[in-house]
Write a protein that holds these residues in place. Structure first.
Motif, PDB file in Angstrom:
ATOM      1  N   CYS A 103      41.129   0.607  26.010  1.00 39.53           N
ATOM      2  CA  CYS A 103      42.559   0.280  26.013  1.00 39.53           C
ATOM      3  C   CYS A 103      43.152   0.522  27.398  1.00 39.53           C
ATOM      4  CB  CYS A 103      43.306   1.115  24.978  1.00 39.53           C
ATOM      5  SG  CYS A 103      42.913   0.714  23.266  1.00 39.53           S
ATOM      6  N   GLY A 104      42.766   1.646  28.013  1.00 43.63           N
ATOM      7  CA  GLY A 104      43.276   1.973  29.348  1.00 43.63           C
ATOM      8  C   GLY A 104      42.849   0.975  30.404  1.00 43.63           C
ATOM      9  N   ASN A 105      41.670   0.370  30.234  1.00 44.43           N
ATOM     10  CA  ASN A 105      41.169  -0.621  31.194  1.00 44.43           C
ATOM     11  C   ASN A 105      41.560  -2.048  30.830  1.00 44.43           C
ATOM     12  OD1 ASN A 105      39.824   1.115  33.043  1.00 44.43           O
ATOM     13  ND2 ASN A 105      38.195   1.418  31.548  1.00 44.43           N
ATOM     14  N   LEU A 160      37.116  -4.150  14.712  1.00 42.93           N
ATOM     15  CA  LEU A 160      36.690  -3.246  15.769  1.00 42.93           C
ATOM     16  C   LEU A 160      36.446  -1.867  15.155  1.00 42.93           C
ATOM     17  CD1 LEU A 160      36.283  -2.854  18.851  1.00 42.93           C
ATOM     18  CD2 LEU A 160      38.712  -2.280  19.003  1.00 42.93           C
ATOM     19  N   VAL A 161      35.253  -1.316  15.359  1.00 44.30           N
ATOM     20  CA  VAL A 161      34.917   0.017  14.845  1.00 44.30           C
ATOM     21  C   VAL A 161      34.642   0.901  16.060  1.00 44.30           C
ATOM     22  CG1 VAL A 161      33.557   1.294  13.167  1.00 44.30           C
ATOM     23  CG2 VAL A 161      33.753  -1.181  12.936  1.00 44.30           C
ATOM     24  N   ALA A 162      35.314   2.044  16.152  1.00 43.85           N
ATOM     25  CA  ALA A 162      35.246   2.800  17.407  1.00 43.85           C
ATOM     26  C   ALA A 162      35.465   4.291  17.207  1.00 43.85           C
ATOM     27  CB  ALA A 162      36.300   2.260  18.386  1.00 43.85           C
ATOM     28  N   THR A 163      34.919   5.067  18.146  1.00 38.93           N
ATOM     29  CA  THR A 163      35.274   6.479  18.262  1.00 38.93           C
ATOM     30  C   THR A 163      36.531   6.568  19.124  1.00 38.93           C
ATOM     31  OG1 THR A 163      33.720   6.654  20.114  1.00 38.93           O
ATOM     32  CG2 THR A 163      32.955   7.413  17.954  1.00 38.93           C
ATOM     33  N   PRO A 164      37.371   7.594  18.933  1.00 34.75           N
ATOM     34  CA  PRO A 164      38.667   7.634  19.626  1.00 34.75           C
ATOM     35  C   PRO A 164      38.569   7.607  21.154  1.00 34.75           C
ATOM     36  CG  PRO A 164      38.635   9.220  17.827  1.00 34.75           C
ATOM     37  CD  PRO A 164      37.236   8.714  17.971  1.00 34.75           C
ATOM     38  N   GLY A 165      37.695   8.442  21.726  1.00 38.01           N
ATOM     39  CA  GLY A 165      37.628   8.545  23.181  1.00 38.01           C
ATOM     40  C   GLY A 165      37.223   7.243  23.850  1.00 38.01           C
ATOM     41  N   ARG A 166      36.165   6.617  23.334  1.00 35.70           N
ATOM     42  CA  ARG A 166      35.702   5.368  23.944  1.00 35.70           C
ATOM     43  C   ARG A 166      36.730   4.248  23.761  1.00 35.70           C
ATOM     44  NH1 ARG A 166      31.130   3.022  26.389  1.00 35.70           N
ATOM     45  NH2 ARG A 166      31.014   5.105  27.278  1.00 35.70           N
ATOM     46  N   LEU A 167      37.405   4.210  22.611  1.00 33.91           N
ATOM     47  CA  LEU A 167      38.437   3.197  22.395  1.00 33.91           C
ATOM     48  C   LEU A 167      39.565   3.344  23.419  1.00 33.91           C
ATOM     49  CD1 LEU A 167      39.755   0.899  20.824  1.00 33.91           C
ATOM     50  CD2 LEU A 167      40.606   2.598  19.192  1.00 33.91           C
ATOM     51  N   LEU A 168      39.987   4.570  23.677  1.00 34.52           N
ATOM     52  CA  LEU A 168      41.049   4.789  24.670  1.00 34.52           C
ATOM     53  C   LEU A 168      40.631   4.320  26.059  1.00 34.52           C
ATOM     54  CD1 LEU A 168      42.731   8.215  23.823  1.00 34.52           C
ATOM     55  CD2 LEU A 168      43.762   5.943  23.759  1.00 34.52           C
ATOM     56  N   ASP A 169      39.342   4.532  26.407  1.00 33.58           N
ATOM     57  CA  ASP A 169      38.836   4.023  27.684  1.00 33.58           C
ATOM     58  C   ASP A 169      39.053   2.517  27.791  1.00 33.58           C
ATOM     59  OD1 ASP A 169      38.005   6.520  28.481  1.00 33.58           O
ATOM     60  OD2 ASP A 169      35.901   6.222  27.937  1.00 33.58           O
ATOM     61  N   MET A 178      38.167  14.587  12.167  1.00 32.29           N
ATOM     62  CA  MET A 178      38.750  14.330  13.489  1.00 32.29           C
ATOM     63  C   MET A 178      39.666  15.477  13.910  1.00 32.29           C
ATOM     64  SD  MET A 178      39.153  10.275  14.094  1.00 32.29           S
ATOM     65  CE  MET A 178      39.571   9.524  12.550  1.00 32.29           C
ATOM     66  N   LEU A 179      40.346  16.069  12.947  1.00 36.39           N
ATOM     67  CA  LEU A 179      41.150  17.270  13.243  1.00 36.39           C
ATOM     68  C   LEU A 179      40.252  18.399  13.729  1.00 36.39           C
ATOM     69  CD1 LEU A 179      43.813  17.538  10.398  1.00 36.39           C
ATOM     70  CD2 LEU A 179      44.269  17.876  12.830  1.00 36.39           C
ATOM     71  N   ASP A 180      39.167  18.651  12.998  1.00 36.76           N
ATOM     72  CA  ASP A 180      38.240  19.733  13.351  1.00 36.76           C
ATOM     73  C   ASP A 180      37.663  19.536  14.750  1.00 36.76           C
ATOM     74  OD1 ASP A 180      38.641  20.798  10.859  1.00 36.76           O
ATOM     75  OD2 ASP A 180      36.782  20.027   9.995  1.00 36.76           O
ATOM     76  N   MET A 181      37.428  18.286  15.115  1.00 34.82           N
ATOM     77  CA  MET A 181      36.776  17.992  16.396  1.00 34.82           C
ATOM     78  C   MET A 181      37.766  17.827  17.542  1.00 34.82           C
ATOM     79  SD  MET A 181      33.931  15.372  14.807  1.00 34.82           S
ATOM     80  CE  MET A 181      33.082  14.989  16.345  1.00 34.82           C
ATOM     81  N   GLY A 182      39.059  17.997  17.244  1.00 36.48           N
ATOM     82  CA  GLY A 182      40.065  17.950  18.296  1.00 36.48           C
ATOM     83  C   GLY A 182      40.434  16.558  18.758  1.00 36.48           C
ATOM     84  N   PHE A 183      40.201  15.543  17.912  1.00 35.15           N
ATOM     85  CA  PHE A 183      40.450  14.150  18.315  1.00 35.15           C
ATOM     86  C   PHE A 183      41.862  13.655  18.020  1.00 35.15           C
ATOM     87  CE2 PHE A 183      35.687  13.018  17.708  1.00 35.15           C
ATOM     88  CZ  PHE A 183      35.415  13.492  18.975  1.00 35.15           C
ATOM     89  N   ILE A 184      42.668  14.431  17.309  1.00 39.80           N
ATOM     90  CA  ILE A 184      43.956  13.906  16.855  1.00 39.80           C
ATOM     91  C   ILE A 184      44.882  13.507  18.017  1.00 39.80           C
ATOM     92  CG2 ILE A 184      46.065  14.470  15.571  1.00 39.80           C
ATOM     93  CD1 ILE A 184      43.547  13.670  13.884  1.00 39.80           C
ATOM     94  N   PRO A 185      44.945  14.258  19.133  1.00 39.63           N
ATOM     95  CA  PRO A 185      45.770  13.766  20.251  1.00 39.63           C
ATOM     96  C   PRO A 185      45.347  12.373  20.725  1.00 39.63           C
ATOM     97  CG  PRO A 185      45.212  16.067  20.595  1.00 39.63           C
ATOM     98  CD  PRO A 185      44.404  15.605  19.411  1.00 39.63           C
ATOM     99  N   GLN A 186      44.055  12.100  20.739  1.00 38.97           N
ATOM    100  CA  GLN A 186      43.585  10.769  21.133  1.00 38.97           C
ATOM    101  C   GLN A 186      43.972   9.731  20.086  1.00 38.97           C
ATOM    102  OE1 GLN A 186      39.462  12.062  21.472  1.00 38.97           O
ATOM    103  NE2 GLN A 186      39.500  11.677  23.669  1.00 38.97           N
ATOM    104  N   VAL A 187      43.831  10.093  18.811  1.00 37.44           N
ATOM    105  CA  VAL A 187      44.192   9.141  17.749  1.00 37.44           C
ATOM    106  C   VAL A 187      45.687   8.832  17.814  1.00 37.44           C
ATOM    107  CG1 VAL A 187      44.194   8.698  15.262  1.00 37.44           C
ATOM    108  CG2 VAL A 187      42.289   9.933  16.298  1.00 37.44           C
ATOM    109  N   ARG A 188      46.514   9.843  18.131  1.00 32.24           N
ATOM    110  CA  ARG A 188      47.961   9.601  18.280  1.00 32.24           C
ATOM    111  C   ARG A 188      48.230   8.548  19.351  1.00 32.24           C
ATOM    112  NH1 ARG A 188      50.882  13.308  15.447  1.00 32.24           N
ATOM    113  NH2 ARG A 188      49.982  15.399  15.226  1.00 32.24           N
ATOM    114  N   GLN A 189      47.523   8.669  20.481  1.00 34.92           N
ATOM    115  CA  GLN A 189      47.702   7.686  21.551  1.00 34.92           C
ATOM    116  C   GLN A 189      47.317   6.286  21.084  1.00 34.92           C
ATOM    117  OE1 GLN A 189      46.214   8.733  25.565  1.00 34.92           O
ATOM    118  NE2 GLN A 189      45.787  10.757  24.727  1.00 34.92           N
TER     119      GLN A 189
END
Length: 439
Positions: free
Chosen positions: A161-163, A150-159, A182-193
């Motif tokens: 997983c949540g569903n 599975l290859v994914a961007t963090p936000g869409r992957l969380l969607d 990912m740090l620069d773009m502010g994605f780390i909180p999503q990656v943590r989840q």
């Protein structure tokens, strides 16, 4: 009559002192067949140093720039592991065996394309999850086909997983690519989840890659990896030696004139123009179109389907000029780009290296031209420090300052167009699917 099975003897690669062959790793025959097809003979430094450890199941932390071959390194390790350790018990929809998280849609699509090429002679299934593309179509495929990689961007992957469409509790390999980005773009909180939904770090293999290692990146390594082997690949040159770099000193008002005249030059066969802001890119794109120049736009506001079709048109030569932001341009891997133009110098010096690295590929030479006005002057020194050498600043040739034709008038826009021109609509699924029990 069926074709004779492929044999590795059909892919002869002579041993060379100081070089590592893919033959040297006892990779699965199906993987080696695909490697032969794509023409990989000798490993790049990141591949040669990371594969021995990754193939043993160890966690690997790699410091490597884009374009060093790290994607093939982690994909080869994943594919070999999945082939040599098949799942015998019953599997369920949405249970990924390997997950690659990357910061941009373009990079996800590029990694997935590389994975499909290397899985050509296997039954392994690759899925991509990215925003800006039809959610329902991605969801349907997950329900209908098992997912190995599975290859994914963090936000869409969380969607997903949540569903309850994706489950990460059976994950065997986790790849975190371009962690600094990912740090620069502010994605780390999503990656943590996401990481919290995977098995404990002792119970999965983690491959972690970053071009730079700040204190924040080191903290992530400590949290997410288990007894990792660290590999640092210093590029032979921070900037590609085949790229001829120029900095033209101009006023802000002269920048578009300079760009228009550069595009008219005979040797400017294909060009990527980088600007720092979306609105700046949109303005440039619209001006180029009004001047009759075949141009495309890549920025975060453009839907994924449109971005894919724009990139295809650029690859095919239907579009001569691509106007892009750094986020959209990071995943572009197209050979044969003759020119890169920095309409505005980037705020981060590393982005300068990534930008000019879009040209001068596959052994060809390329040209990078940066426009430096009063506002850009402060950004030059950090770039020169990163490169380890000064960049010569010069006045542009007179021929590049000739006034372009007047822009034709814009057609009148209705209030409806003004209101909705920059809005896109995404599909969301109607409800959640309940999970079937395990046996």
């Amino acid at each position: 009559m069926p074709a004779a099975p492929w044999d590795i003897s059909e892919f002869a690669v002579e041993p060379v002192d100081g070089k590592t062959r893919f033959h040297d790793f006892d990779l699965s025959p199906e993987l080696m067949h695909a490697i032969a097809d794509v023409g990989f003979k000798y490993c790049s430094p990141i591949q040669a140093q990371s594969l021995p450890h990754a193939l043993q199941g160890k966690d690997v932390v790699g410091k490597a720039q884009t374009g060093t071959g790290k994607t093939a390194a982690f994909l080869a390790a994943i594919i070999d592991d999945l082939l040599k350790n098949p799942i015998t018990e019953k599997r369920y929809a949405g249970e990924a065996r390997a997950l690659v998280i990357a910061p941009t849609r373009e990079l996800v699509i590029q990694i997935a394309e590389d994975a499909k090429a290397l899985c050509k002679y296997t039954d392994l299934k690759i899925h991509t999850l990215v925003g800006g593309m039809d959610y329902t179509k991605q969801q349907r495929r997950l329900h209908e086909t098992l997912v190995d990689i599975l290859v994914a961007t963090p936000g869409r992957l969380l969607d997903f997983c949540g569903n309850k469409d994706v489950y990460l509790d059976q994950l065997e390999v986790l790849v975190i690519d371009e962690a600094d980005r990912m740090l620069d773009m502010g994605f780390i909180p999503q990656v943590r989840q996401i990481v919290r939904q995977t098995p404990h770090r002792e119970d999965r293999q983690t491959l972690f890659f970053s071009a730079t290692f700040t204190d924040d990146v080191h903290n992530l390594v400590q949290q997410w990896t288990y007894k990792p082997v660290t590999i640092e690949i210093e590029p032979e040159s921070v900037a590609n030696a085949r790229v001829d770099q120029h900095v033209y000193l101009v006023s802000t008002e002269e920048k578009y004139t300079l760009l228009y005249n550069l595009i008219q030059q005979e040797h400017a066969e294909s060009m990527i123009v980088f600007a720092n802001r979306r609105d700046e890119c949109r303005d440039l794109y619209e001006k180029l179109l009004r001047h009759g120049i075949k141009a495309g736009l890549l920025s975060g506001e453009i839907t994924q389907n449109k971005r894919v079709s724009t990139l295809d048109a650029f690859k095919n030569g239907d579009i001569k000029v691509l106007v892009a932001t750094d986020v959209a341009g990071r995943g572009i891997h197209i050979s044969g780009i003759s020119h890169v133009v920095n309409f505005t110098l980037p705020e981060e010096p590393e982005d300068y290296v990534h930008r000019i690295g879009r040209t001068g590929r596959a052994g060809k030479s390329g040209t990078s031209i940066s426009f430096a006005c009063e506002d850009d002057a402060l950004r030059l020194e950090p770039i020169e420090k990163l490169l380890g050498k000064p960049i010569k600043c010069e006045q542009p040739p007179e021929i590049l300052l000739l006034l372009p034709p007047e822009l034709p008038a814009l057609p009148p826009r209705s209030r409806h167009q003004e209101r909705y021109s920059n809005r896109s609509v995404g599909n969301r699924p109607g409800g959640n699917r309940s999970r079937r029990p395990r046996h």
